[in-house]
Design an enzyme around this catalytic site. Structure first.
Site, mmCIF file in Angstrom:
data_model
loop_
_atom_site.group_PDB
_atom_site.id
_atom_site.type_symbol
_atom_site.label_atom_id
_atom_site.label_comp_id
_atom_site.label_asym_id
_atom_site.label_seq_id
_atom_site.Cartn_x
_atom_site.Cartn_y
_atom_site.Cartn_z
ATOM 1 N N ARG A 101 -6.082 82.046 108.201
ATOM 2 C CA ARG A 101 -5.011 81.193 107.709
ATOM 3 C C ARG A 101 -5.557 79.769 107.691
ATOM 4 O O ARG A 101 -5.981 79.243 108.725
ATOM 5 C CB ARG A 101 -3.804 81.269 108.642
ATOM 6 C CG ARG A 101 -2.760 80.219 108.323
ATOM 7 C CD ARG A 101 -1.608 80.287 109.304
ATOM 8 N NE ARG A 101 -0.656 79.240 109.027
ATOM 9 C CZ ARG A 101 -0.090 78.488 109.968
ATOM 10 N NH1 ARG A 101 -0.384 78.660 111.245
ATOM 11 N NH2 ARG A 101 0.773 77.553 109.642
ATOM 12 N N GLU B 272 2.612 86.453 109.161
ATOM 13 C CA GLU B 272 1.578 85.727 108.414
ATOM 14 C C GLU B 272 0.258 86.487 108.452
ATOM 15 O O GLU B 272 -0.477 86.534 107.470
ATOM 16 C CB GLU B 272 1.374 84.340 109.029
ATOM 17 C CG GLU B 272 2.530 83.400 108.754
ATOM 18 C CD GLU B 272 2.627 82.273 109.777
ATOM 19 O OE1 GLU B 272 2.748 82.570 110.982
ATOM 20 O OE2 GLU B 272 2.585 81.107 109.367
ATOM 21 N N HIS C 189 3.429 76.438 105.319
ATOM 22 C CA HIS C 189 4.045 77.707 105.736
ATOM 23 C C HIS C 189 4.188 78.695 104.578
ATOM 24 O O HIS C 189 5.020 79.605 104.613
ATOM 25 C CB HIS C 189 5.433 77.486 106.397
ATOM 26 C CG HIS C 189 5.371 76.828 107.732
ATOM 27 N ND1 HIS C 189 6.218 75.810 108.095
ATOM 28 C CD2 HIS C 189 4.564 77.038 108.804
ATOM 29 C CE1 HIS C 189 5.924 75.411 109.335
ATOM 30 N NE2 HIS C 189 4.915 76.139 109.771
#
Ligand code: ADP
Ligand code: UVW
Ligand code: MG
Length: 412
Positions: A97, A389, A185
């Protein structure tokens, strides 16, 4: 395909190993292994938790560098009681990420020296995140030098925000220099929106949604036709909602005043706004909603004020999204606070009865996962979705490697 995912947060490092055989489904498949480091709970200490099958390892150690901590955590993947694979060479790809991808990175990207320097350059805009992301990439390079690594960007989901959202009311030249709103996000939003549409059995494109991602960092996004049309974070992950330790939006005049009259340096202000504000700064208790809740029960008035401000600002921003969407079909709560704190959800929904939005108190209280918590009569559905995620990153890696086989081969 075995996919290792690294998700570096401002004060946590979460890692997962997934195995995808036939390709990813929309519903999450549980990871083979997970390893988490949390630096936020005790000063100078790292809380470590590793899970693999029914084996669990939990310990608290003095903090060390993120790179070293990741390296020793990853060893538990192929050694000891939490071993999930025989050898690190079984890992096919590593997904990361990456919080800030700037204007350039609009989709999952194979990590090359050029991509690494772009991530490093963007660390100026997301200091708590991008530098941690880079340390994760470098830790993996040392352990798995021949495995492809893929960057999945939090900013990518917002790549098509309209210009009137993107540009700040500042001299236009600043926008031309890259000072603009990006939004964050996005990996969480992409997963939560699709998951909600699947649970409702409706096409994502038919739904007007507001998704509130409430974790350590907090933001919300308005989603129309499956795309982000407005969001509360901007140039950096500091804009918008009140968060655990971040202020969110404040009058910029306060900064000018404090620099002039109290002689704060830029670095001091950076640290105060990012690490000493929000729930922590107002309550003086903690950045963690669990501690705020306990303090309120003990009669702590500043904790109560911090909670009330958090909910007030959340409601304001939900309200601000309504005309952008022209109404609302679904409100979604996700992230550690969004999933677990029923009083934040009920507080956020208060005042929206005029939309015929009605929360079912019983369903809300039970903090359900991936469920609708509105009453049957409510005209707006309200969902709690567990943030995934890491699973979303694993899916992106699978798509990247399978959509272009030559890319896969050349990069091995
Ligand atoms: N059981 C709980 N009840 C209330 N709040 C919780 C609970 N568990 C976690 N949280 C909140 O969630 C936050 C962490 O959210 P998370 O989404 O995991 O953060 P991040 O991914 O940004 O590190 C904690 O700081 C805390 O405020
Ligand atoms: C972008 C951001 O704020 O991330 P996190 O919530 O993980 O801190
Ligand atoms: Mg998070």
């Amino acid at each position: 395909m075995k996919i290792l995912v690294l998700n570096a947060g401002s004060s946590t490092q979460k890692n997962y190993l997934y195995e995808l055989e036939k390709g990813p489904l929309n519903e999450m498949s549980p990871p083979l292994w997970s390893g988490k480091i949390d630096w936020s709970r005790q000063e100078g200490m790292a809380e470590i938790e590793v899970k693999s099958g029914n084996q669990k390892l939990a310990e608290t150690r003095p903090s060390e560098s993120r790179e070293k901590a990741i390296a020793s955590l990853l060893e538990t993947l192929w050694q000891g009681k939490t071993q999930a694979i025989a050898d690190p060479s079984e890992i096919d790809v590593v997904g990361h990420r990456i919080v800030h991808g700037g204007e350039k990175y609009r989709e999952a990207t194979l990590i090359t020296p050029e991509v690494k320097s772009a991530i490093a350059h963007l660390a100026k805009l997301a200091p708590a995140h991008n530098s941690a992301n880079l340390q994760g990439i470098e830790a993996v390079e040392k352990i798995l030098p021949n495995v492809p690594q893929i960057a999945v960007f939090d900013t990518a989901f917002h790549a098509d925000l309209p210009l009137e959202t993107v540009v700040y009311p500042l001299p236009y030249e600043w926008y031309q220099q890259g000072i603009r709103r990006y939004g964050f996000h996005g990996i969480s939003y992409q997963y939560a929106t699709q998951r909600t549409a699947d649970l409702l059995g409706k096409p994502l494109e038919s739904l007007r949604m507001i998704v509130c991602h409430l974790g350590n960092g907090c933001s919300l996004a308005a989603i129309k036709n499956g795309k982000s049309v407005e969001t509360t974070m901007g140039f950096t992950p500091l804009e918008g909602l009140m968060m655990g330790t971040r202020s969110g939006s404040i009058d910029p005049g306060i900064l000018i005043h404090q620099m002039r009259s109290q002689q704060f340096t830029v670095d001091e202000l950076d640290s105060i706004l990012n690490r000493e504000s929000g729930l922590k700064g107002v309550s003086g208790v903690s950045s963690d909603m669990r501690d705020i809740h306990t303090a309120i029960e003990e009669g702590n008035e500043r904790a109560k004020l911090a909670f009330d401000m958090y909910v007030h600002r959340l409601r304001l921003q939900i309200g601000a999204m309504l005309p952008i969407l022209g109404g609302l079909d679904v409100l979604v709560f996700t992230g550690g606070v969004g999933e677990n704190q029923s009083s934040v959800r009920s507080g956020a929904c208060e005042g929206f009865e005029f939309l015929k939005l009605h929360l079912d108190p019983h369903k809300n209280q039970n903090s359900p996962t991936d469920a609708d918590i509105a009453t049957i009569e409510s005209q707006v559905r309200v969902f709690v979705i567990q943030a995934q995620e890491d699973w979303a990153i694993a899916r992106e890696c699978w798509h990247s490697l399978t959509k272009n086989q030559s890319y896969t081969q050349s990069s091995f």
